[in-house]
Design a protein around this motif. Sequence first.
Motif, PDB file in Angstrom:
ATOM      1  N   ARG A 280    -105.526  46.959  12.206  1.00 40.29           N
ATOM      2  CA  ARG A 280    -105.880  45.612  11.914  1.00 40.29           C
ATOM      3  C   ARG A 280    -105.873  44.737  12.973  1.00 40.29           C
ATOM      4  NH1 ARG A 280    -108.320  41.707   9.309  1.00 40.29           N
ATOM      5  NH2 ARG A 280    -107.434  39.621   8.959  1.00 40.29           N
ATOM      6  N   LEU A 281    -104.683  44.407  13.702  1.00 36.91           N
ATOM      7  CA  LEU A 281    -104.344  43.705  14.907  1.00 36.91           C
ATOM      8  C   LEU A 281    -105.130  44.407  16.007  1.00 36.91           C
ATOM      9  CD1 LEU A 281    -100.617  43.040  14.587  1.00 36.91           C
ATOM     10  CD2 LEU A 281    -102.546  41.630  14.437  1.00 36.91           C
ATOM     11  N   GLU A 282    -105.471  45.729  16.255  1.00 34.48           N
ATOM     12  CA  GLU A 282    -106.172  46.104  17.259  1.00 34.48           C
ATOM     13  C   GLU A 282    -107.670  45.747  17.005  1.00 34.48           C
ATOM     14  OE1 GLU A 282    -105.494  50.320  17.991  1.00 34.48           O
ATOM     15  OE2 GLU A 282    -103.442  49.595  18.371  1.00 34.48           O
ATOM     16  N   ALA A 283    -108.224  45.619  15.973  1.00 36.69           N
ATOM     17  CA  ALA A 283    -109.532  45.437  15.530  1.00 36.69           C
ATOM     18  C   ALA A 283    -109.721  43.648  15.649  1.00 36.69           C
ATOM     19  CB  ALA A 283    -109.855  45.760  14.046  1.00 36.69           C
ATOM     20  N   VAL A 284    -108.624  43.171  15.143  1.00 30.76           N
ATOM     21  CA  VAL A 284    -108.815  41.496  15.153  1.00 30.76           C
ATOM     22  C   VAL A 284    -107.271  41.261  15.830  1.00 30.76           C
ATOM     23  CG1 VAL A 284    -109.127  39.583  13.815  1.00 30.76           C
ATOM     24  CG2 VAL A 284    -110.086  41.660  13.142  1.00 30.76           C
ATOM     25  N   PRO A 285    -107.130  40.975  17.001  1.00 29.12           N
ATOM     26  CA  PRO A 285    -105.923  40.625  17.584  1.00 29.12           C
ATOM     27  C   PRO A 285    -105.308  39.522  17.088  1.00 29.12           C
ATOM     28  CG  PRO A 285    -107.559  41.263  19.434  1.00 29.12           C
ATOM     29  CD  PRO A 285    -108.201  41.130  18.086  1.00 29.12           C
ATOM     30  N   HIS A 286    -106.447  38.406  16.728  1.00 30.05           N
ATOM     31  CA  HIS A 286    -105.912  36.937  16.379  1.00 30.05           C
ATOM     32  C   HIS A 286    -105.591  36.813  14.704  1.00 30.05           C
ATOM     33  CE1 HIS A 286    -110.177  36.598  16.188  1.00 30.05           C
ATOM     34  NE2 HIS A 286    -110.017  35.970  15.097  1.00 30.05           N
ATOM     35  N   ALA A 287    -105.577  37.960  14.027  1.00 32.01           N
ATOM     36  CA  ALA A 287    -105.550  37.976  12.816  1.00 32.01           C
ATOM     37  C   ALA A 287    -104.107  37.324  12.163  1.00 32.01           C
ATOM     38  CB  ALA A 287    -105.635  39.583  12.289  1.00 32.01           C
ATOM     39  N   ALA A 288    -104.389  36.569  11.223  1.00 32.11           N
ATOM     40  CA  ALA A 288    -103.001  35.869  10.804  1.00 32.11           C
ATOM     41  C   ALA A 288    -102.561  36.426   9.290  1.00 32.11           C
ATOM     42  CB  ALA A 288    -103.279  34.367  10.914  1.00 32.11           C
ATOM     43  N   LEU A 289    -103.430  37.002   8.642  1.00 29.14           N
ATOM     44  CA  LEU A 289    -103.273  37.504   7.343  1.00 29.14           C
ATOM     45  C   LEU A 289    -103.251  39.319   7.305  1.00 29.14           C
ATOM     46  CD1 LEU A 289    -105.512  35.206   5.218  1.00 29.14           C
ATOM     47  CD2 LEU A 289    -103.132  35.029   5.827  1.00 29.14           C
ATOM     48  N   CYS A 290    -102.411  39.730   6.302  1.00 32.58           N
ATOM     49  CA  CYS A 290    -102.554  41.185   6.170  1.00 32.58           C
ATOM     50  C   CYS A 290    -103.739  41.504   5.222  1.00 32.58           C
ATOM     51  CB  CYS A 290    -101.325  41.528   5.599  1.00 32.58           C
ATOM     52  SG  CYS A 290    -101.083  41.222   3.668  1.00 32.58           S
TER      53      CYS A 290
END
Length: 105
Positions: free
Chosen positions: A90-100
Amino acid sequence: MNAMNPNEARLLARKRELTQRLGKIETDLETTRHPDSEERATERENDEVLEGLGLQGQIELTAIDAALKRIADGTYGTCVRCGGEIGRERLEAVPHAALCRNCMG
Ligand SMILES: [Zn+2]
């Protein structure tokens, strides 16, 4: 947590890109208006699109700044709501993701 986070460079690059784009949107919005009323209606519609893009960009920029702060704090990759781990994928897809994924709903 001393190793350089590989997503940090991506976040910084994206931040630069967004900052440039937002700067351009502002310039476009400030350009001289056409005196013809029909043209002006079109320009107003364009402005709304530009403002929408600007707003989206602002929201993403805020999320990126928050992610960079979490990297600095050493909490990057941790869900801000439940404290669980945000998947690497998920972090690779959306590096700024704040939520799981769970908290995303
Ligand atoms: Zn969570």
